[in-house]
Design an enzyme around this catalytic site. Sequence first.
Site, PDB file in Angstrom:
ATOM      1  N   GLU A 141      -2.272  11.193   4.060  1.00  0.00           N
ATOM      2  CA  GLU A 141      -3.324  10.884   5.023  1.00  0.00           C
ATOM      3  C   GLU A 141      -3.373  12.010   6.045  1.00  0.00           C
ATOM      4  O   GLU A 141      -2.332  12.537   6.460  1.00  0.00           O
ATOM      5  CB  GLU A 141      -3.063   9.552   5.724  1.00  0.00           C
ATOM      6  N   GLU A 144       0.863  -1.188   0.000  1.00  0.00           N
ATOM      7  CA  GLU A 144       0.000   0.000   0.000  1.00  0.00           C
ATOM      8  C   GLU A 144       0.894   1.230   0.000  1.00  0.00           C
ATOM      9  O   GLU A 144       1.890   1.277   0.726  1.00  0.00           O
ATOM     10  CB  GLU A 144      -0.900   0.015   1.234  1.00  0.00           C
TER      11      GLU A 144
END
Length: 278
Positions: A161, A156
């Site tokens: 974020e 990933e």
Amino acid sequence: MMQTKITLFLVGLLLLSSCKLKTTDGSKSDQKFIDEEYQLVWSDEFDYSGLPDSTKWIYDTEGNDAGWGNQEAQYYTVAKKENAWVENGVLNITALKEQVKGKEYTSARLNSKETWLHGRIEVRAKLPKGRGTWSAIWMMPKDWTFNDGGWPRIGEIDIMEHVGHNLGTIHASAHSKDYQWQKDTQQTNTIQLPNVDEKFHSYILEWTPEIMKAYVDDQLYFEYKNEGLGLSKWPYIKPFYLILNLAVGGAWGGVEGIDDSAFPQTMEIDYVRIYQKK
């Protein structure tokens, strides 16, 4: 004849100005990277109105019932304009406080239909605030879906974020079998941006076979070099697709609870551009 030349010159200036409109507010990326080395291979400038372009994006809803493995509180919808809508040159992904199928919130999660192996991924965005929000710009391997499992072995890549209870802290990370957040071993770093909810910034990943680098605008703040120690540490050997989503709550976004009075909250996307070396 002279009048015609002047008219053409003015038209040319207008066209040039319009092409530069989305590179203002501090982003120098186009001037720096559109050169003899890189070429633009895919983009969405959101220069239309309505639902996200169905030739470029799909709605991801597979993990709704399972809370996406993170005990998230939102239900991701499909083609609901209140959750995902393009207007005035911007894609709006909006989380709402409303009950749908046992969930207390709705939002949207968009996956790109295209995938890429290596390149420069640039997403210019303004982020939501509010305790309980969890916005992300990230990538997963081609053909992988939530129901396939295999995480984090498959890899990933998190370009950006941001959680609302820690306003202004931007994270970039890479997760794999040996490097994952449950073990607190993920490859990661942060940068502080006090105006993330007020100003657009370019969130950028440069990805080659040897290294990943993450930037905000032109500021490098994360590097992860391929150690050459196999797939358990570097599974990034296949094309990945891009994900844009705004979650609510969950194992990270909801660690300090959810402020219902803060909703609705929106992540605004000015453009998405993918470059690859010629």
